[in-house]
Design an enzyme around this catalytic site. Structure first.
Site, PDB file in Angstrom:
ATOM      1  N   GLY A  58      90.762 -15.804   3.971  1.00 54.45           N
ATOM      2  CA  GLY A  58      91.416 -16.543   5.047  1.00 54.45           C
ATOM      3  C   GLY A  58      90.418 -17.034   6.080  1.00 54.45           C
ATOM      4  N   GLY A  70      90.391 -19.328  10.051  1.00 55.07           N
ATOM      5  CA  GLY A  70      91.209 -19.850  11.133  1.00 55.07           C
ATOM      6  C   GLY A  70      90.457 -19.795  12.439  1.00 55.07           C
ATOM      7  N   GLY A  71      91.197 -20.060  13.543  1.00 52.77           N
ATOM      8  CA  GLY A  71      90.570 -20.019  14.848  1.00 52.77           C
ATOM      9  C   GLY A  71      90.052 -18.643  15.203  1.00 52.77           C
ATOM     10  N   GLY A  96      88.473 -16.694  13.120  1.00 55.75           N
ATOM     11  CA  GLY A  96      87.276 -16.385  12.365  1.00 55.75           C
ATOM     12  C   GLY A  96      87.575 -16.315  10.879  1.00 55.75           C
ATOM     13  CB  VAL A 117      90.497 -12.556   6.814  1.00 61.70           C
ATOM     14  CG1 VAL A 117      91.002 -11.234   6.246  1.00 61.70           C
ATOM     15  CG2 VAL A 117      91.031 -12.745   8.222  1.00 61.70           C
ATOM     16  CE  LYS A 121      91.687 -10.301  13.170  1.00 59.13           C
ATOM     17  NZ  LYS A 121      92.973 -10.621  13.808  1.00 59.13           N
ATOM     18  CG  ASP A 146     100.266 -16.280  17.413  1.00 63.20           C
ATOM     19  OD1 ASP A 146     101.073 -17.225  17.517  1.00 63.20           O
ATOM     20  OD2 ASP A 146      99.184 -16.380  16.811  1.00 63.20           O
TER      21      ASP A 146
END
Length: 696
Positions: free
Chosen positions: A395, A397-398, A400, A402, A416, A511
């Site tokens: 993974g 994303g914003g 970082g 994973v 992560k 979130d």
């Protein structure tokens, strides 16, 4: 080198005798053939019992006094720290009494060997945790007499839940599914009162006879397991005082319930670690018990060594290492020494990062709060991810990157890279790390540990195999039944309710979205990604913070005021509930400006009586119009603009679980005036599990 050769047999024998030593128990007296090991003891006996552990040997058997009440003893375990008693640890709805308290004693209810059990109809029994709210509970319902089945505590007339760790007092609140004070329900034309009690796991078998009032007039004595410990703080603190209980040849370990400590004999010794002298921890004669040597065995204090015949050398063990193996060991030691010198510079760098990222502060918090967080080394995680190979990335994303990793014990984890730690917010980062490590719920991704030896902290989570709910909903070629979607909604709501109610400090996720709800191999929901989460002190209703979240899910009231409350998560969950109904994205570029927002578009169609235009056709077919409308109404309650008008997450979880059970039983609403099922008499068994890592 000869020193290494002499120590090697001792290390091997330590492993050989570990299981034997830990199976031993010592006692100094008996009552009705039940061993009474010190610190327990019979009044007037020798040695005298420690304070709080006095036993009376009556004609019926041993009795222990707890808060001026005598209880019969079934069993005492010295090494495991348990005592089984016969007690009536019961609280009844009609009396609203707290019938059992362990406050001021050395005992707590065992969370691993007991079950919290509640009997009644259309009733929610919640364990109170003083000023901090609820610590656990469950709910049960009754629709018809045929639903009640003897021998099954499945949520119909009888429900069960785990006992919170460190529980000292049985104090309950009985409510119905709508949150109002529950009134006695009639079963077979007989009014019944709700009852809840703590009982040893697997020892209680439900019977419908237990629902009758006549069966409640007399106290019901059932086996209850109590965990005991020595009062006086943790081992590190207790060792400084004269009252330290661990005697010679023993060691101390902190009690698993977070209260006090216990003792055990060191390896190579057996006996009672709380006693000095012949009844205490005495040396084991390994030579006689195991006969480990090929030639001559010499017993030593806590260990032994073997002698070889004249003209021969080696360790002398029957299954020991030969001369060639010793040579190989020498080579390994030389290589290991060379490796240490080579890695010294790298170790200094890792130590600097560890200090920079708050490592010492984290250790202090873990010690003071008993957090189960594991601190990994950077080399452990490098090995687990094949030096953070791109092939292990699962993974981006914003937040970082994973990585998927496999630890040395073959456990699969997700690793992560966290954001850079601001030195001004170091204490807040460490506090939140400790709090999240103590979150223990089956529908929350477990934070296992962290590594602070790298430039950016690494967080280690349990690995979830089936990806995010968002990707499954957007892949229309994958069929997801409405039954599965409704179960995922129940599990997610239960996890959020747990975060809001049952943790040491209420945690706001901040979130909540379908891409942060992961699914395991059984499609069980797991709430994940707590990078934006914030704890809220119990004496506050909100925290003012920089607005953070995801467009389409964000609470508009929080966006306007910057005041974060638990109702912010409720709003976001309402959007997820609509996603489950429609399989549409929360923000769609394909729509016109006035309908780009899924929540607004859904609300508009609902009030125009055009709900089925947006609901997924599979859901409409499987659930039916009335059922869909009921779920839609609950979602819209979550999306109300004023947070105070939204339901609490615990209410949402209970109502969704009731809907799920009703659907399984093929029941439908009888009138349009009953949108939330709260008056239909069909309640659910909702288990709000408390974290086993928190004291009440």
């Amino acid at each position: 080198m000869m020193l290494y050769l002499l120590l090697l047999p001792l290390l091997l024998l330590t492993c050989i005798f570990a299981s034997y030593v830990h199976s031993m128990e010592s006692s100094t007296s008996k009552c009705s053939n039940i061993p009474i090991p010190y610190p327990f003891g019979i009044l007037g006996g020798n040695p005298a019992p420690a304070q709080g552990f006095e036993i009376t040997c009556a004609s019926s058997g041993p009795m222990v006094r707890i808060n001026n009440i005598m209880f019969g003893i079934l069993n005492i375990s010295l090494l495991d720290g348990f005592v089984s008693i016969l007690a009536s640890a019961t609280s009844q709805q009609c009396k609203r009494n707290s019938s059992f308290s362990l406050e001021g004693t050395n005992f707590t209810f065992s969370d691993t060997r007991n079950k919290f059990t509640a009997l009644g109809c259309d009733m929610v029994a919640m364990l109170l945790n003083g000023s901090s709210g609820y610590s656990g509970g469950c709910a049960s319902f009754c629709s018809t007499k045929s639903n009640i089945i003897d021998g099954m505590c499945s949520g119909v007339a009888c429900c069960q839940a785990p006992v919170p760790k460190g529980l000292k007092k049985l104090e309950l609140e009985f409510t119905n599914i709508t949150g109002q004070l529950s009134r006695p329900k009639e079963v077979n034309n007989t009014p019944t009162c709700g009852e809840a009690f703590i009982v040893e796991q697997n020892s209680y078998v439900f019977s419908s006879v237990d629902l009758s009032n006549t069966n409640r007039n007399n106290p019901q004595y059932r086996p209850v397991v109590l965990e005991w410990s020595i009062d006086g703080g943790y081992c590190e603190e207790a060792n400084r005082f004269m009252s330290y209980a661990c005697k010679e040849n023993s060691y101390c370990y902190n009690s698993s319930n977070g209260i006090g400590y216990r003792c055990n004999c060191s390896l190579g010794f057996q006996g009672n670690p709380y006693l000095q002298g012949p009844d205490g921890c005495q040396d084991i004669d390994e030579c006689t018990i195991k006969r480990p040597c090929t030639h001559k065995c010499i017993n030593t204090k806590g260990s032994f060594y073997c002698m070889c015949p004249a003209g021969m050398r080696g360790d002398g063990l029957k299954e020991g290492i030969t001369g060639l193996a010793l040579l190989l060991l020498l080579l390994v030691l030389i290589f290991w020494t060379h490796w240490l010198v080579k890695k010294r510079k790298l170790a200094k760098i890792r130590q600097r990062y560890f200090m920079q990222n708050g490592g010492m502060l984290l250790k202090q918090k873990m010690f003071s709060q008993g957090a189960p967080l594991r601190i990994f080394t950077s080399s452990e995680l490098e090995k687990a991810t094949n030096s953070f190979s791109d092939d292990n990335i699962i993974g981006r994303g914003g937040f970082g990157i994973v990585y998927k990793g496999i630890l040395s014990n073959q456990m699969v984890v997700a690793i992560k890279k966290a954001q850079r730690v601001d030195q001004n917010q170091m204490e807040q980062f460490i506090n939140e790390l400790v709090i999240l490590s103590q979150v223990n719920h089956k529908n929350v991704v477990q934070l296992l540990g962290c590594c602070l030896e790298t430039e950016l902290p690494l967080l280690v989570y349990e690995f979830i195999t089936n990806g995010a709910l968002f990707s499954h909903l957007q892949n229309t070629s994958v069929l997801i039944s409405w039954e599965d979607r409704l179960r995922i909604a129940v599990e997610t709501a239960s996890a959020l309710a747990y975060l809001h109610l049952a943790t040491k400090e209420p945690i706001i996720h901040r979130d909540v979205k379908s891409s942060n709800i992961l699914l395991d191999e059984n499609f069980t929901a797991k709430v994940s990604d707590f990078g934006a989460s914030r704890p809220i002190p119990h004496n506050q209703t909100h925290v003012t913070t920089l607005v953070q979240g995801t467009l389409g899910y964000m609470d508009p009231e929080y966006f306007q005021t910057s005041q974060l409350t638990e109702k912010s998560d409720v709003y976001s969950f309402g959007v997820v509930l609509i996603e489950l109904l429609t399989r549409q994205k929360p923000i769609s570029d394909g729509r016109t400006d006035d309908v780009r927002n899924l929540a607004c578009h859904f609300s508009m169609l609902f009030y125009q009586n055009q709900l089925l235009e947006i609901v997924d056709s599979q859901v409409a077919e499987e659930a039916g119009t009335k059922h869909v409308k009921t779920v839609a109404q609950l979602a819209l309650r979550c999306l109300r603009s004023r947070g105070e008008e939204r339901p609490r997450m615990i209410e949402v979880a209970i109502e969704l679980e009731a809907l799920r059970r009703l659907m399984k039983q093929h029941l439908v609403l009888q009138t349009e005036e009953d949108p939330l099922l709260c008056e239909s008499g069909q309640h659910a068994d909702v288990n709000i599990e408390a974290s086993s890592e928190y004291e009440p």
